[in-house]
Design a protein around this motif. Structure first.
Motif, PDB file in Angstrom:
ATOM      1  N   ARG A  97     -49.284 -30.282   7.737  1.00  0.00           N
ATOM      2  CA  ARG A  97     -50.465 -30.908   7.128  1.00  0.00           C
ATOM      3  C   ARG A  97     -51.690 -30.013   7.298  1.00  0.00           C
ATOM      4  O   ARG A  97     -52.543 -29.920   6.417  1.00  0.00           O
ATOM      5  N   ARG A  98     -51.760 -29.336   8.423  1.00  0.00           N
ATOM      6  CA  ARG A  98     -52.896 -28.425   8.661  1.00  0.00           C
ATOM      7  C   ARG A  98     -52.860 -27.253   7.674  1.00  0.00           C
ATOM      8  O   ARG A  98     -53.886 -26.869   7.112  1.00  0.00           O
ATOM      9  N   TRP A  99     -51.661 -26.691   7.440  1.00  0.00           N
ATOM     10  CA  TRP A  99     -51.560 -25.583   6.486  1.00  0.00           C
ATOM     11  C   TRP A  99     -51.829 -26.071   5.069  1.00  0.00           C
ATOM     12  O   TRP A  99     -52.348 -25.326   4.235  1.00  0.00           O
ATOM     13  N   GLY A 100     -51.482 -27.325   4.798  1.00  0.00           N
ATOM     14  CA  GLY A 100     -51.818 -27.896   3.500  1.00  0.00           C
ATOM     15  C   GLY A 100     -53.321 -27.915   3.276  1.00  0.00           C
ATOM     16  O   GLY A 100     -53.803 -27.585   2.182  1.00  0.00           O
ATOM     17  N   GLN A 101     -54.075 -28.282   4.306  1.00  0.00           N
ATOM     18  CA  GLN A 101     -55.537 -28.277   4.177  1.00  0.00           C
ATOM     19  C   GLN A 101     -56.069 -26.867   4.014  1.00  0.00           C
ATOM     20  O   GLN A 101     -57.011 -26.629   3.245  1.00  0.00           O
ATOM     21  N   SER A 102     -55.473 -25.911   4.724  1.00  0.00           N
ATOM     22  CA  SER A 102     -55.899 -24.515   4.571  1.00  0.00           C
ATOM     23  C   SER A 102     -55.653 -24.026   3.140  1.00  0.00           C
ATOM     24  O   SER A 102     -56.493 -23.343   2.552  1.00  0.00           O
ATOM     25  N   TYR A 103     -54.511 -24.391   2.598  1.00  0.00           N
ATOM     26  CA  TYR A 103     -54.191 -23.984   1.224  1.00  0.00           C
ATOM     27  C   TYR A 103     -55.189 -24.589   0.247  1.00  0.00           C
ATOM     28  O   TYR A 103     -55.658 -23.912  -0.684  1.00  0.00           O
ATOM     29  N   LEU A 104     -55.556 -25.849   0.462  1.00  0.00           N
ATOM     30  CA  LEU A 104     -56.553 -26.486  -0.403  1.00  0.00           C
ATOM     31  C   LEU A 104     -57.880 -25.740  -0.339  1.00  0.00           C
ATOM     32  O   LEU A 104     -58.515 -25.504  -1.376  1.00  0.00           O
ATOM     33  N   ARG A 105     -58.311 -25.392   0.862  1.00  0.00           N
ATOM     34  CA  ARG A 105     -59.584 -24.662   0.985  1.00  0.00           C
ATOM     35  C   ARG A 105     -59.503 -23.316   0.274  1.00  0.00           C
ATOM     36  O   ARG A 105     -60.456 -22.883  -0.379  1.00  0.00           O
ATOM     37  N   GLY A 106     -58.342 -22.665   0.372  1.00  0.00           N
ATOM     38  CA  GLY A 106     -58.164 -21.387  -0.320  1.00  0.00           C
ATOM     39  C   GLY A 106     -58.253 -21.550  -1.828  1.00  0.00           C
ATOM     40  O   GLY A 106     -58.834 -20.706  -2.518  1.00  0.00           O
ATOM     41  N   LEU A 107     -57.693 -22.635  -2.352  1.00  0.00           N
ATOM     42  CA  LEU A 107     -57.756 -22.884  -3.797  1.00  0.00           C
ATOM     43  C   LEU A 107     -59.176 -23.172  -4.259  1.00  0.00           C
ATOM     44  O   LEU A 107     -59.576 -22.800  -5.369  1.00  0.00           O
TER      45      LEU A 107
END
Length: 411
Positions: free
Chosen positions: A30-40
């Motif tokens: 879930r943490r990496w999911g949030q990181s990916y969202l911020r990257g997008l």
């Protein structure tokens, strides 16, 4: 978004992501999911993983760009988390927030080099306006004139992938995944959304879907209202034509009721009533603030065809609305739609729904230009579905920000 803008909305983004990603079992995922969202969401020309990791690392002195890239690669391409529950929660939230006037079905292409990215093949690519090497994704969008968002996706697998064991193995295509026409993928998504207790007010689609009798029949069998664009060559009878029985001659089997008059094309039915039957209507403001205006003819007709006759089981073919756009100065109509809306529906509503499909082009443009929908460089079946789901989550968050009056007031 700039790093400063991202910091300002981080609390809201975190709360949104925690809700939408709640089905992902592991905390680190879930943490990496949030990181990916911020990257997008961060500004940048490319939204593939390497440049996203570099941009994310710039905003965190403790971060290692290489380690971050590796973690995001693993999260999107190898991690076994299921994107379907994420899309389910996203669809539930966004349909509630948008209050859609309709759901729109469409598809979009992802140009690719090589032949090993999942689903890639020479096929029509709208982004390039020609046949090219690409993937194609089919999507369903909840839409109003003010807001829209994709709520489900399917990857189109060309027939060439069915028997190519090597490519299927390399792309990790599940055994049960086979070529299905795009219109069937659309019906599959509607069934999945129905299982999530979500039902469209009306289904909209372009002529690539609307011309397929099985697709329209599938919508009717599911008792889903639709307004779909169709080619003018589709055959139909005027409203007053009904099955006829030939008088019994006294020998043999009595004749059964059937349609005995020749069918007409939708185009000819409109030409028969003439442009004097057209009504001038405006349906929304264009990008320049001017009202979009054209002329429309609406008729009640009975679409024909083998599949529809079989479904009618010898009875009357059902009445449908035929809507045709006939702009001033044109010798004949330029667009046609068939609709199952009630007989008493106002023409303004019929036209408004027929023209609402423009929101999908708005979505695709934003998904690609701002959020990197077609920047994914992975090749796997799961990786593709992970990426389009995460891009849809990012798009949904941006949409909710626009809809929030408090956010708009502080902008």
């Amino acid at each position: 978004m700039t790093p400063t803008q991202l910091r300002r909305i981080r609390t809201r983004l975190t709360a949104f992501a925690e809700d939408v990603f709640a089905s992902i079992p592991r905390k680190d995922q879930r943490r990496w999911g949030q990181s990916y969202l911020r990257g997008l969401l961060l500004d940048g020309k490319r939204k593939s993983i390497e440049p996203m990791a570099t941009r994310l690392a710039r905003g965190d002195p403790q971060a290692d760009a290489d380690a971050l890239e590796q973690a995001l690669q693993q999260f999107v391409n190898q991690s076994p988390w299921d994107p379907v529950p994420v899309r389910r929660r996203l669809a539930q939230r966004m349909t509630a927030a948008i209050g859609p006037a309709a759901w729109v079905i469409d598809d979009t292409a992802f140009p690719k080099f090589g032949r090993h990215s999942v689903g890639v093949a020479p096929q029509y690519c709208g982004a390039l306006g020609k046949v090219a090497n690409c993937q194609v994704g089919v999507s369903v969008h909840a839409a109003t004139d003010q807001a829209s968002c994709p709520i489900n996706w399917r990857l189109f697998l060309p027939e060439s992938w069915d028997d190519d064991a090597e490519r299927r193995r390399t792309a990790h295509v599940p055994q049960g995944e086979r070529h299905r026409p795009k219109w069937q993928l659309a019906l599959d998504m509607l069934d999945e959304l129905a299982a999530w207790e979500l039902v469209p007010p009306v289904v909209l689609a372009d002529a690539a879907y609307g011309e397929v009798g099985e697709f329209r029949l599938g919508l009717e069998q599911r008792e889903l209202a639709y307004v779909v664009q169709v080619p003018g060559t589709i055959s139909a009878y005027p409203q007053q034509v009904v099955p006829e029985t030939v008088p019994y001659a006294g020998r043999g089997q009595p004749s059964k009721p059937r349609y005995r008059q020749p069918r007409s094309s939708l185009r000819q039915l409109v030409l028969d009533v003439g442009e004097q039957a057209a009504t001038t209507l405006a349906w929304r403001e264009g990008a320049d603030g001017q009202q979009l205006v054209s002329r429309f003819v609406a008729l009640r007709v009975r679409p024909a065809g083998l599949q529809l006759r079989r479904a009618a089981r010898g009875g009357q073919l059902p009445l449908r609305w035929l809507l045709a756009e006939w702009p001033p100065g044109e010798p004949e109509p330029v667009k046609y739609w068939l609709a199952t809306l009630p007989a008493e529906v106002p023409l303004e509503r019929l036209v408004g729904l027929a023209k609402l499909r423009w929101r999908v082009e708005h979505d695709y443009r934003e998904l690609k230009d701002a959020l990197g929908l077609d920047h994914f460089e992975g090749r796997s079946f799961n990786g593709w579905h992970h990426h389009v789901t995460l891009v849809s989550v990012a798009h949904a968050f941006v949409t909710l920000e626009r809809l929030d009056p408090k956010v708009r007031a502080s902008a």
